[in-house]
Design an enzyme around this catalytic site. Structure first.
Site, PDB file in Angstrom:
ATOM      1  N   ARG A 127      -4.562  12.869  10.797  1.00 37.62           N
ATOM      2  CA  ARG A 127      -4.443  12.694   9.335  1.00 37.62           C
ATOM      3  C   ARG A 127      -5.409  13.577   8.554  1.00 37.62           C
ATOM      4  O   ARG A 127      -6.578  13.695   8.903  1.00 37.62           O
ATOM      5  CB  ARG A 127      -4.702  11.226   8.994  1.00 37.62           C
ATOM      6  CG  ARG A 127      -4.940  10.979   7.506  1.00 37.62           C
ATOM      7  CD  ARG A 127      -4.746   9.541   7.113  1.00 37.62           C
ATOM      8  NE  ARG A 127      -5.725   8.628   7.646  1.00 37.62           N
ATOM      9  CZ  ARG A 127      -5.669   7.319   7.459  1.00 37.62           C
ATOM     10  NH1 ARG A 127      -4.678   6.774   6.771  1.00 37.62           N
ATOM     11  NH2 ARG A 127      -6.591   6.534   7.971  1.00 37.62           N
ATOM     12  N   ARG A 161     -11.258  12.089   7.169  1.00 41.78           N
ATOM     13  CA  ARG A 161     -12.176  10.958   7.016  1.00 41.78           C
ATOM     14  C   ARG A 161     -13.069  10.788   8.237  1.00 41.78           C
ATOM     15  O   ARG A 161     -12.627  10.961   9.368  1.00 41.78           O
ATOM     16  CB  ARG A 161     -11.366   9.667   6.808  1.00 41.78           C
ATOM     17  CG  ARG A 161     -10.872   9.525   5.382  1.00 41.78           C
ATOM     18  CD  ARG A 161      -9.823   8.458   5.246  1.00 41.78           C
ATOM     19  NE  ARG A 161     -10.177   7.197   5.893  1.00 41.78           N
ATOM     20  CZ  ARG A 161      -9.381   6.140   5.898  1.00 41.78           C
ATOM     21  NH1 ARG A 161      -8.198   6.185   5.300  1.00 41.78           N
ATOM     22  NH2 ARG A 161      -9.758   5.038   6.499  1.00 41.78           N
TER      23      ARG A 161
HETATM   24  P1  ADP Z   1      -6.695   2.405   6.677  1.00 40.06           P
HETATM   25  O1  ADP Z   1      -5.510   1.945   5.918  1.00 40.06           O
HETATM   26  O2  ADP Z   1      -6.535   3.729   7.317  1.00 40.06           O
HETATM   27  O3  ADP Z   1      -7.248   1.365   7.602  1.00 40.06           O
HETATM   28  P2  ADP Z   1      -8.384   2.109   4.307  1.00 40.06           P
HETATM   29  O4  ADP Z   1      -8.586   3.334   3.523  1.00 40.06           O
HETATM   30  O5  ADP Z   1      -7.474   1.062   3.763  1.00 40.06           O
HETATM   31  O6  ADP Z   1      -7.947   2.590   5.736  1.00 40.06           O
HETATM   32  O7  ADP Z   1      -9.795   1.408   4.598  1.00 40.06           O
HETATM   33  C1  ADP Z   1     -10.879   2.122   5.133  1.00 40.06           C
HETATM   34  C2  ADP Z   1     -12.051   1.175   5.339  1.00 40.06           C
HETATM   35  O8  ADP Z   1     -12.472   0.647   4.070  1.00 40.06           O
HETATM   36  C3  ADP Z   1     -11.753  -0.050   6.187  1.00 40.06           C
HETATM   37  O9  ADP Z   1     -11.907   0.209   7.588  1.00 40.06           O
HETATM   38  C4  ADP Z   1     -12.791  -1.055   5.664  1.00 40.06           C
HETATM   39  O10 ADP Z   1     -14.082  -0.771   6.188  1.00 40.06           O
HETATM   40  C5  ADP Z   1     -12.825  -0.733   4.176  1.00 40.06           C
HETATM   41  N1  ADP Z   1     -11.849  -1.537   3.397  1.00 40.06           N
HETATM   42  C6  ADP Z   1     -10.781  -1.049   2.701  1.00 40.06           C
HETATM   43  N2  ADP Z   1     -10.103  -2.042   2.103  1.00 40.06           N
HETATM   44  C7  ADP Z   1     -10.754  -3.196   2.431  1.00 40.06           C
HETATM   45  C8  ADP Z   1     -10.522  -4.580   2.144  1.00 40.06           C
HETATM   46  N3  ADP Z   1      -9.479  -4.978   1.388  1.00 40.06           N
HETATM   47  N4  ADP Z   1     -11.389  -5.479   2.665  1.00 40.06           N
HETATM   48  C9  ADP Z   1     -12.451  -5.098   3.416  1.00 40.06           C
HETATM   49  N5  ADP Z   1     -12.711  -3.825   3.736  1.00 40.06           N
HETATM   50  C10 ADP Z   1     -11.868  -2.865   3.245  1.00 40.06           C
HETATM   51  P1  ADP Z   2      -2.248   4.120   6.092  1.00 34.86           P
HETATM   52  O1  ADP Z   2      -2.422   4.296   4.596  1.00 34.86           O
HETATM   53  O2  ADP Z   2      -1.381   2.957   6.443  1.00 34.86           O
HETATM   54  O3  ADP Z   2      -3.543   4.101   6.826  1.00 34.86           O
HETATM   55  P2  ADP Z   2      -1.136   6.855   5.985  1.00 34.86           P
HETATM   56  O4  ADP Z   2      -0.065   6.755   4.959  1.00 34.86           O
HETATM   57  O5  ADP Z   2      -2.397   7.527   5.609  1.00 34.86           O
HETATM   58  O6  ADP Z   2      -1.437   5.395   6.626  1.00 34.86           O
HETATM   59  O7  ADP Z   2      -0.507   7.580   7.275  1.00 34.86           O
HETATM   60  C1  ADP Z   2      -1.300   7.909   8.406  1.00 34.86           C
HETATM   61  C2  ADP Z   2      -0.926   9.312   8.920  1.00 34.86           C
HETATM   62  O8  ADP Z   2       0.375   9.284   9.484  1.00 34.86           O
HETATM   63  C3  ADP Z   2      -0.892  10.390   7.842  1.00 34.86           C
HETATM   64  O9  ADP Z   2      -1.353  11.599   8.426  1.00 34.86           O
HETATM   65  C4  ADP Z   2       0.601  10.483   7.454  1.00 34.86           C
HETATM   66  O10 ADP Z   2       0.934  11.807   7.047  1.00 34.86           O
HETATM   67  C5  ADP Z   2       1.286  10.126   8.755  1.00 34.86           C
HETATM   68  N1  ADP Z   2       2.503   9.306   8.577  1.00 34.86           N
HETATM   69  C6  ADP Z   2       2.741   8.368   7.628  1.00 34.86           C
HETATM   70  N2  ADP Z   2       3.959   7.801   7.812  1.00 34.86           N
HETATM   71  C7  ADP Z   2       4.491   8.385   8.912  1.00 34.86           C
HETATM   72  C8  ADP Z   2       5.743   8.232   9.610  1.00 34.86           C
HETATM   73  N3  ADP Z   2       6.675   7.344   9.210  1.00 34.86           N
HETATM   74  N4  ADP Z   2       5.934   9.017  10.706  1.00 34.86           N
HETATM   75  C9  ADP Z   2       4.997   9.904  11.112  1.00 34.86           C
HETATM   76  N5  ADP Z   2       3.805  10.100  10.496  1.00 34.86           N
HETATM   77  C10 ADP Z   2       3.562   9.353   9.406  1.00 34.86           C
END
Ligand code: ADP
Ligand code: ADP
Ligand code: ZN
Length: 218
Positions: A127, A161
């Site tokens: 990503r 990230r």
């Molecule tokens: P992803 O969807 O890839 O897990 P996020 O961007 O939603 O990542 O979250 C990244 C980090 O931010 C999480 O691993 C956590 O540490 C923190 N975080 C985000 N949203 C929340 C939430 N609603 N409650 C607690 N921690 C959160």
């Molecule tokens: P989340 O917000 O749930 O953590 P993201 O939307 O950031 O997830 O997606 C994680 C990674 O996977 C990104 O690099 C995105 O481009 C890719 N991705 C998202 N949806 C799909 C899919 N349906 N198939 C393949 N790759 C995907």
């Protein structure tokens, strides 16, 4: 219309939330993005949150709820919100219920995005996002049309990230299964849970979510 995209890290929540902003006029509310903005701004809260995020743990409900409540009072979210990465604990889900009730709003749908663990690790390991506009990409699954140039804004700088590495991803999946997965039954009991196959390609997932929302609006 207020909806939640519920799913593990890498499920595609952010990708689909951005699509819904365009297609349905909703505002994406990503607590992860809000925390990363606080980290970048160097606020006290950001500094504390950074250590927790780097470990893959959850930031406290108290901090998250304060941030979300403040965001919900801004005028641009009145037409509807797509919650991305929130709620993540039962306490956050209950607090969201009362936050919406207090503002005379309701939750229209919770959409669970199901994706297998090994696929999540692949997605997160590849990503990256545009530094300027936040559009998400993937090394193999969603490359920009022109290498090194953002499709949306033409930006040429991209960010990866710190917590998007295999070790932290596995810790984050464990945290998801323990603390967030119980929300699936919480919302199933309330009757507004829908599920989509998040393993499908991005456009197919968009279509599945679109059909669910059409059903609700109709
Ligand atoms: P992803 O969807 O890839 O897990 P996020 O961007 O939603 O990542 O979250 C990244 C980090 O931010 C999480 O691993 C956590 O540490 C923190 N975080 C985000 N949203 C929340 C939430 N609603 N409650 C607690 N921690 C959160
Ligand atoms: P989340 O917000 O749930 O953590 P993201 O939307 O950031 O997830 O997606 C994680 C990674 O996977 C990104 O690099 C995105 O481009 C890719 N991705 C998202 N949806 C799909 C899919 N349906 N198939 C393949 N790759 C995907
Ligand atoms: Zn861009």
């Amino acid at each position: 219309m207020n909806i939640i995209l519920l799913g593990p890290p890498g499920a595609g929540k952010g990708t689909q939330a951005k699509v819904l902003e365009e297609s349905h006029g909703l505002k994406q509310l990503s607590t992860g993005d809000m925390l990363r903005a606080a980290v970048a701004a160097g606020s006290d809260m950001g500094l504390k949150a950074k250590a927790i995020m780097d470990r893959g743990d959850l930031v406290s409900d108290e901090v998250i709820l304060a941030v979300v409540a403040e965001r919900m009072d801004q005028p641009d979210v009145k037409k509807g919100v797509v919650f991305d990465g929130f709620p993540r604990t039962p306490a956050q889900a209950e607090a969201l219920d009362s936050m919406l009730a207090k503002r005379g709003q309701k939750l229209d749908a919770v959409i669970e995005m199901k994706v297998e663990d090994e696929e999540l690790v692949k997605r997160i390991s590849g990503r990256f996002t545009c530094a300027k506009c936040g559009t998400g990409y993937h090394d193999s699954f969603a490359r920009p049309k022109v290498d090194g140039v953002c499709d949306v804004c033409g930006g040429t700088e991209f960010i990866r990230r710190a917590d998007d590495n295999e070790k932290t991803v596995r810790d984050r999946l464990k945290v998801y299964n323990e603390q967030t997965a119980p929300l699936v039954s919480y919302y199933a009991k309330r009757g507004n849970l829908h599920s989509v196959d998040g393993m499908a390609d991005i456009k197919m997932v968009t279509a599945s979510i679109g059909r669910i929302l059409d059903g609700i609006e109709g």
